[in-house]
Scaffold this motif. Structure first.
Motif, PDB file in Angstrom:
ATOM      1  N   MET A  15      26.515  27.221  32.400  1.00 25.85           N
ATOM      2  CA  MET A  15      26.727  29.058  32.732  1.00 25.85           C
ATOM      3  C   MET A  15      27.658  29.130  33.733  1.00 25.85           C
ATOM      4  O   MET A  15      27.896  29.084  34.461  1.00 25.85           O
ATOM      5  N   LYS A  16      27.988  31.070  32.892  1.00 20.47           N
ATOM      6  CA  LYS A  16      28.585  31.333  33.582  1.00 20.47           C
ATOM      7  C   LYS A  16      29.323  31.647  35.107  1.00 20.47           C
ATOM      8  O   LYS A  16      27.804  32.230  35.080  1.00 20.47           O
ATOM      9  N   LYS A  17      29.981  31.884  35.720  1.00 16.62           N
ATOM     10  CA  LYS A  17      29.899  31.900  37.803  1.00 16.62           C
ATOM     11  C   LYS A  17      30.197  33.612  37.493  1.00 16.62           C
ATOM     12  O   LYS A  17      30.781  34.748  36.573  1.00 16.62           O
ATOM     13  N   LYS A  18      29.255  34.015  38.360  1.00 16.12           N
ATOM     14  CA  LYS A  18      29.141  35.751  38.485  1.00 16.12           C
ATOM     15  C   LYS A  18      29.903  36.071  39.572  1.00 16.12           C
ATOM     16  O   LYS A  18      29.882  35.537  40.444  1.00 16.12           O
ATOM     17  N   ILE A  19      30.623  37.077  39.187  1.00  9.06           N
ATOM     18  CA  ILE A  19      31.831  36.747  40.410  1.00  9.06           C
ATOM     19  C   ILE A  19      31.543  38.829  40.736  1.00  9.06           C
ATOM     20  O   ILE A  19      31.760  39.977  40.073  1.00  9.06           O
ATOM     21  N   ASN A  20      31.495  39.043  42.122  1.00  8.86           N
ATOM     22  CA  ASN A  20      30.750  40.655  42.313  1.00  8.86           C
ATOM     23  C   ASN A  20      32.439  41.233  42.906  1.00  8.86           C
ATOM     24  O   ASN A  20      33.054  40.040  43.851  1.00  8.86           O
ATOM     25  N   ILE A  21      32.431  42.402  43.163  1.00  6.30           N
ATOM     26  CA  ILE A  21      33.589  42.909  42.586  1.00  6.30           C
ATOM     27  C   ILE A  21      32.905  44.054  44.206  1.00  6.30           C
ATOM     28  O   ILE A  21      31.872  44.482  43.896  1.00  6.30           O
ATOM     29  N   ALA A  22      34.043  44.306  44.376  1.00  4.71           N
ATOM     30  CA  ALA A  22      33.933  45.894  45.469  1.00  4.71           C
ATOM     31  C   ALA A  22      35.019  46.136  45.299  1.00  4.71           C
ATOM     32  O   ALA A  22      36.418  46.053  45.533  1.00  4.71           O
ATOM     33  N   VAL A  23      34.976  47.977  45.666  1.00  2.00           N
ATOM     34  CA  VAL A  23      36.248  48.875  45.070  1.00  2.00           C
ATOM     35  C   VAL A  23      36.342  49.564  46.402  1.00  2.00           C
ATOM     36  O   VAL A  23      35.638  50.718  46.471  1.00  2.00           O
ATOM     37  N   VAL A  24      36.715  49.862  47.099  1.00  2.00           N
ATOM     38  CA  VAL A  24      37.482  50.488  48.710  1.00  2.00           C
ATOM     39  C   VAL A  24      38.337  51.462  48.545  1.00  2.00           C
ATOM     40  O   VAL A  24      40.023  50.845  48.841  1.00  2.00           O
ATOM     41  N   GLY A  25      38.016  52.707  48.626  1.00  2.00           N
ATOM     42  CA  GLY A  25      38.911  53.721  48.395  1.00  2.00           C
ATOM     43  C   GLY A  25      39.000  54.098  46.567  1.00  2.00           C
ATOM     44  O   GLY A  25      39.889  53.258  45.529  1.00  2.00           O
ATOM     45  N   LEU A  26      38.950  55.484  47.437  1.00  2.00           N
ATOM     46  CA  LEU A  26      38.360  55.965  45.307  1.00  2.00           C
ATOM     47  C   LEU A  26      40.036  56.990  44.760  1.00  2.00           C
ATOM     48  O   LEU A  26      39.345  58.291  44.113  1.00  2.00           O
ATOM     49  N   GLY A  27      40.377  56.938  45.504  1.00  2.58           N
ATOM     50  CA  GLY A  27      42.087  57.892  44.773  1.00  2.58           C
ATOM     51  C   GLY A  27      42.057  57.471  43.941  1.00  2.58           C
ATOM     52  O   GLY A  27      41.683  56.844  42.728  1.00  2.58           O
ATOM     53  N   GLN A  28      43.669  58.016  43.755  1.00  3.81           N
ATOM     54  CA  GLN A  28      44.043  57.702  42.263  1.00  3.81           C
ATOM     55  C   GLN A  28      44.391  55.877  41.422  1.00  3.81           C
ATOM     56  O   GLN A  28      43.518  56.101  40.663  1.00  3.81           O
TER      57      GLN A  28
ATOM     58  N   ILE B 235      36.646  49.615  30.935  1.00  5.84           N
ATOM     59  CA  ILE B 235      37.231  49.596  29.768  1.00  5.84           C
ATOM     60  C   ILE B 235      37.287  47.917  29.285  1.00  5.84           C
ATOM     61  O   ILE B 235      37.286  48.067  28.357  1.00  5.84           O
ATOM     62  N   LYS B 236      37.376  47.400  30.237  1.00  7.54           N
ATOM     63  CA  LYS B 236      37.676  45.668  29.924  1.00  7.54           C
ATOM     64  C   LYS B 236      36.988  44.436  30.006  1.00  7.54           C
ATOM     65  O   LYS B 236      37.756  43.394  30.346  1.00  7.54           O
ATOM     66  N   LYS B 237      35.992  45.137  30.139  1.00 12.94           N
ATOM     67  CA  LYS B 237      35.229  43.840  31.163  1.00 12.94           C
ATOM     68  C   LYS B 237      34.967  42.782  29.761  1.00 12.94           C
ATOM     69  O   LYS B 237      34.977  41.903  30.506  1.00 12.94           O
ATOM     70  N   LYS B 238      34.606  43.286  29.223  1.00 16.61           N
ATOM     71  CA  LYS B 238      34.453  42.330  27.495  1.00 16.61           C
ATOM     72  C   LYS B 238      35.338  41.425  27.751  1.00 16.61           C
ATOM     73  O   LYS B 238      35.776  40.319  27.570  1.00 16.61           O
ATOM     74  N   ASP B 239      37.033  41.909  27.734  1.00 17.63           N
ATOM     75  CA  ASP B 239      37.540  40.846  27.221  1.00 17.63           C
ATOM     76  C   ASP B 239      38.271  40.110  28.860  1.00 17.63           C
ATOM     77  O   ASP B 239      38.601  38.944  28.896  1.00 17.63           O
ATOM     78  N   ILE B 240      37.712  40.495  30.172  1.00 17.64           N
ATOM     79  CA  ILE B 240      38.137  39.792  31.122  1.00 17.64           C
ATOM     80  C   ILE B 240      37.125  38.495  31.451  1.00 17.64           C
ATOM     81  O   ILE B 240      37.464  37.905  31.618  1.00 17.64           O
ATOM     82  N   GLU B 241      35.834  39.142  31.096  1.00 17.88           N
ATOM     83  CA  GLU B 241      34.994  38.330  30.593  1.00 17.88           C
ATOM     84  C   GLU B 241      35.154  36.622  29.680  1.00 17.88           C
ATOM     85  O   GLU B 241      34.675  35.190  30.072  1.00 17.88           O
ATOM     86  N   VAL B 242      35.808  37.168  29.061  1.00 22.37           N
ATOM     87  CA  VAL B 242      36.134  35.913  27.555  1.00 22.37           C
ATOM     88  C   VAL B 242      37.195  35.435  28.313  1.00 22.37           C
ATOM     89  O   VAL B 242      37.477  34.273  28.146  1.00 22.37           O
ATOM     90  N   LYS B 243      38.348  36.293  29.044  1.00 24.60           N
ATOM     91  CA  LYS B 243      39.623  34.437  29.415  1.00 24.60           C
ATOM     92  C   LYS B 243      38.872  34.046  30.681  1.00 24.60           C
ATOM     93  O   LYS B 243      39.822  33.555  30.658  1.00 24.60           O
ATOM     94  N   THR B 244      38.026  34.721  31.530  1.00 19.99           N
ATOM     95  CA  THR B 244      37.698  33.713  32.324  1.00 19.99           C
ATOM     96  C   THR B 244      36.897  33.290  32.272  1.00 19.99           C
ATOM     97  O   THR B 244      36.378  32.298  33.717  1.00 19.99           O
TER      98      THR B 244
ATOM     99  N   SER C 250      33.795  34.448  32.927  1.00 21.83           N
ATOM    100  CA  SER C 250      33.181  34.567  34.161  1.00 21.83           C
ATOM    101  C   SER C 250      32.182  35.767  34.158  1.00 21.83           C
ATOM    102  O   SER C 250      33.856  36.795  33.257  1.00 21.83           O
ATOM    103  N   THR C 251      31.465  36.162  34.862  1.00 19.74           N
ATOM    104  CA  THR C 251      31.443  37.760  34.385  1.00 19.74           C
ATOM    105  C   THR C 251      31.398  38.546  35.105  1.00 19.74           C
ATOM    106  O   THR C 251      31.262  38.188  36.750  1.00 19.74           O
ATOM    107  N   ILE C 252      32.169  39.204  35.227  1.00 23.98           N
ATOM    108  CA  ILE C 252      32.584  40.145  36.749  1.00 23.98           C
ATOM    109  C   ILE C 252      31.213  41.592  36.670  1.00 23.98           C
ATOM    110  O   ILE C 252      30.755  42.342  36.114  1.00 23.98           O
ATOM    111  N   ASP C 253      31.118  41.959  37.980  1.00 26.62           N
ATOM    112  CA  ASP C 253      30.064  42.654  38.044  1.00 26.62           C
ATOM    113  C   ASP C 253      30.116  43.948  40.209  1.00 26.62           C
ATOM    114  O   ASP C 253      30.745  43.191  40.665  1.00 26.62           O
TER     115      ASP C 253
END
Length: 106
Positions: free
Chosen positions: A1-14, A25-34, A36-39
């Protein structure tokens, strides 16, 4: 079973917006390389109504970033506020106290 990684982003400037876009955009690539699933489970900024390049998911938006830690399980926090004091310092201190990994461009 893949590990799920929960992400928070604080600050929505540039940088924060660029980061969210790259994660999307790169969600699938990140998940394949790690292996793990990212959310992205939480995002935060001062103003939800500010004009941005894409729509903000209001279900995961927090105007007060400190509330994220009480309501969500976070594995990685991207702190993109752009200050060394104030709310960014409080967010980083809270994340450290909860043993959350922090990444910041500042």
């Amino acid at each position: 079973m893949k590990k799920k990684i929960n992400i928070a982003v604080v600050g929505l400037g540039q940088i924060g917006i660029y980061l969210l876009n790259e994660l999307k955009i790169k969600k699938k690539d990140i998940e394949v390389k790690t292996g793990s699933t990212i959310d992205v489970v939480a995002i935060s900024a001062k103003n939800i109504n500010k004009k941005r390049r894409f729509r903000i998911d209001k279900k995961i938006f927090y105007s007060n970033p400190l509330k994220i830690f009480d309501e969500k399980k976070i594995d990685i926090l991207f702190e993109c506020v752009g200050q060394s004091d104030g709310i960014s310092k409080k967010v980083v201190e809270k994340a450290l106290s909860k043993k959350i990994n922090i990444i910041t461009p500042n």
